[in-house]
Design an enzyme around this catalytic site. Structure first.
Site, PDB file in Angstrom:
ATOM      1  N   ILE A  62       0.849  -1.199   0.000  1.00 24.97           N
ATOM      2  CA  ILE A  62       0.000   0.000   0.000  1.00 24.97           C
ATOM      3  C   ILE A  62       0.882   1.246   0.000  1.00 24.97           C
ATOM      4  CG2 ILE A  62      -1.878   1.225   1.128  1.00 24.97           C
ATOM      5  CD1 ILE A  62      -2.782  -1.340   2.410  1.00 24.97           C
ATOM      6  N   PRO A  63       1.435   1.577  -1.154  1.00 26.67           N
ATOM      7  CA  PRO A  63       2.248   2.794  -1.207  1.00 26.67           C
ATOM      8  C   PRO A  63       1.396   4.037  -0.961  1.00 26.67           C
ATOM      9  CG  PRO A  63       2.021   1.816  -3.402  1.00 26.67           C
ATOM     10  CD  PRO A  63       1.376   0.881  -2.438  1.00 26.67           C
ATOM     11  N   HIS A  64       1.916   4.917  -0.134  1.00 28.87           N
ATOM     12  CA  HIS A  64       1.217   6.162   0.186  1.00 28.87           C
ATOM     13  C   HIS A  64       2.246   7.213   0.563  1.00 28.87           C
ATOM     14  CE1 HIS A  64       1.599   3.834   3.880  1.00 28.87           C
ATOM     15  NE2 HIS A  64       1.559   4.963   4.560  1.00 28.87           N
ATOM     16  N   GLY A  65       1.807   8.442   0.597  1.00 29.08           N
ATOM     17  CA  GLY A  65       2.718   9.552   0.844  1.00 29.08           C
ATOM     18  C   GLY A  65       3.069   9.730   2.315  1.00 29.08           C
TER      19      GLY A  65
END
Length: 146
Positions: A62-65
């Site tokens: 879950i790539p996120h900033g």
């Protein structure tokens, strides 16, 4: 919470990335195209990954900033890219990259909903077996607020 965090246009059944960084870029680009985040949010997704792996288990990342990128979020949204061949994610196999952007801390509730789906191995298998983006979207539509 935002009603429609996952839209059919943000679901890709056959991603083209072959590396972790390209998968992050692919998931982030969908969020940008959807008008959910500005371009610089994708850069912060790389920063987050450099500090801590976003691999979650059961073939999911879950790539996120970063927290510093909150001002780059326009609205809450998800993107999902499925890969036919697993991507090496720091030694783990990833078949799903779920990009996430949460406005006003909505990402916590969004993460919880995604985690519930991906904690069920039968559900993950259904997502892997789904033929089209529409099929994947239907299986995940429960992440949208009622």
């Amino acid at each position: 919470m935002t009603n429609r965090i996952l839209e059919l246009g943000n679901v890709v059944a056959a991603g083209s990335a072959t590396t972790k960084l390209d998968a992050i870029r692919e998931a982030g680009a969908l969020l940008v195209t959807a008008g959910a985040v500005r371009e610089d949010y994708v850069d912060s997704m790389f920063d987050r990954e450099a500090s801590v792996s976003t691999y979650m288990g059961n073939f999911l990342a879950i790539p996120h900033g970063t927290n510093d990128a909150k001002e780059s979020i326009i609205r809450s949204a998800l993107s999902l890219v499925r890969y036919a061949d697993p991507i090496d994610w720091n030694g783990q196999q990833v078949r799903f990259a779920v990009g996430i952007a949460g406005l006003n801390n909505e990402h916590l509730e969004i993460l919880q909903k995604i985690a519930i789906v991906f904690s069920d191995e039968d559900e993950v298998q259904k997502l892997m077996d789904a033929v089209t983006a529409e099929d994947i979207f239907t299986l995940l539509e429960e992440v949208n607020a009622e």
